[in-house]
Write a protein that holds these residues in place. Structure first.
Motif, PDB file in Angstrom:
ATOM      1  N   ALA A  73       0.863  -1.185   0.000  1.00  0.00           N
ATOM      2  CA  ALA A  73       0.000   0.000   0.000  1.00  0.00           C
ATOM      3  C   ALA A  73       0.898   1.233   0.000  1.00  0.00           C
ATOM      4  CB  ALA A  73      -0.946  -0.002   1.196  1.00  0.00           C
ATOM      5  N   GLY A  74       0.951   1.943   1.091  1.00  0.00           N
ATOM      6  CA  GLY A  74       1.803   3.116   1.188  1.00  0.00           C
ATOM      7  C   GLY A  74       1.148   4.186   2.025  1.00  0.00           C
ATOM      8  N   TYR A  75       1.598   5.402   1.820  1.00  0.00           N
ATOM      9  CA  TYR A  75       1.139   6.536   2.600  1.00  0.00           C
ATOM     10  C   TYR A  75       0.727   7.666   1.668  1.00  0.00           C
ATOM     11  CZ  TYR A  75       3.449   3.856   6.182  1.00  0.00           C
ATOM     12  OH  TYR A  75       3.812   2.840   7.012  1.00  0.00           O
ATOM     13  N   VAL A  76      -0.062   8.582   2.201  1.00  0.00           N
ATOM     14  CA  VAL A  76      -0.476   9.765   1.451  1.00  0.00           C
ATOM     15  C   VAL A  76      -0.213  10.982   2.329  1.00  0.00           C
ATOM     16  CG1 VAL A  76      -2.357  10.950   0.277  1.00  0.00           C
ATOM     17  CG2 VAL A  76      -2.280   8.453   0.258  1.00  0.00           C
ATOM     18  N   LEU A  77       0.504  11.942   1.768  1.00  0.00           N
ATOM     19  CA  LEU A  77       0.769  13.199   2.469  1.00  0.00           C
ATOM     20  C   LEU A  77      -0.140  14.267   1.877  1.00  0.00           C
ATOM     21  CD1 LEU A  77       3.433  11.502   2.813  1.00  0.00           C
ATOM     22  CD2 LEU A  77       4.589  13.687   3.023  1.00  0.00           C
ATOM     23  N   LEU A  78      -0.954  14.874   2.696  1.00  0.00           N
ATOM     24  CA  LEU A  78      -1.779  16.002   2.284  1.00  0.00           C
ATOM     25  C   LEU A  78      -0.963  17.260   2.533  1.00  0.00           C
ATOM     26  CD1 LEU A  78      -4.621  17.056   1.407  1.00  0.00           C
ATOM     27  CD2 LEU A  78      -5.108  17.296   3.854  1.00  0.00           C
ATOM     28  N   PHE A  79      -0.803  18.072   1.497  1.00  0.00           N
ATOM     29  CA  PHE A  79       0.008  19.271   1.664  1.00  0.00           C
ATOM     30  C   PHE A  79      -0.591  20.436   0.894  1.00  0.00           C
ATOM     31  CE2 PHE A  79       1.678  17.412  -2.211  1.00  0.00           C
ATOM     32  CZ  PHE A  79       2.006  18.498  -3.009  1.00  0.00           C
ATOM     33  N   GLU A  80      -0.121  21.620   1.259  1.00  0.00           N
ATOM     34  CA  GLU A  80      -0.567  22.831   0.587  1.00  0.00           C
ATOM     35  C   GLU A  80       0.660  23.587   0.085  1.00  0.00           C
ATOM     36  OE1 GLU A  80      -3.825  26.300   1.202  1.00  0.00           O
ATOM     37  OE2 GLU A  80      -2.905  25.475   3.002  1.00  0.00           O
ATOM     38  N   ILE A  81       0.567  24.059  -1.138  1.00  0.00           N
ATOM     39  CA  ILE A  81       1.622  24.904  -1.685  1.00  0.00           C
ATOM     40  C   ILE A  81       1.325  26.312  -1.198  1.00  0.00           C
ATOM     41  CG2 ILE A  81       2.752  25.737  -3.777  1.00  0.00           C
ATOM     42  CD1 ILE A  81       1.657  23.107  -5.128  1.00  0.00           C
TER      43      ILE A  81
END
Length: 102
Positions: A73-81
């Protein structure tokens, strides 16, 4: 151009939580997971606009997700520019966890 990557307190807590979960099973695996996330930050520092728009773009063009492959699976990073120099990681979750916007 290189972007500076910042983490909110919540995002740091998310990484600690995910690390602790793996640490209960396997120290080496926990370290590899953190290493995978750290390696993925290389892409974020250079090409944040190459990451997919969060929420299908309905939340604006600057809120994005970085998918970090790890195992099956893995990971998800939520980010904002934030601007031309900075991105802020807002949250981190395992791909099998609920979506950020549910």
């Amino acid at each position: 151009m290189t972007y500076r990557v910042r983490f909110t307190r919540g995002a740091r807590r998310d990484i600690d939580r995910l690390y602790d979960h793996l640490l209960e099973k396997d120290l080496a695996l926990a370290r590899k997971a953190v290493s995978a996330i750290d390696h993925a930050l290389t892409l974020l520092r250079s090409f944040p606009f190459s990451c997919r728009k969060a929420g299908g773009g309905s939340r604006g063009p600057f809120l994005r997700e970085l998918v970090v492959p790890f195992g099956s699976a893995g990971y998800v990073l939520l980010f904002e520019i934030d601007d031309r120099h900075t991105v802020t990681v807002l949250a981190v979750r395992h791909q099998r966890e609920s979506d950020f916007f549910e």
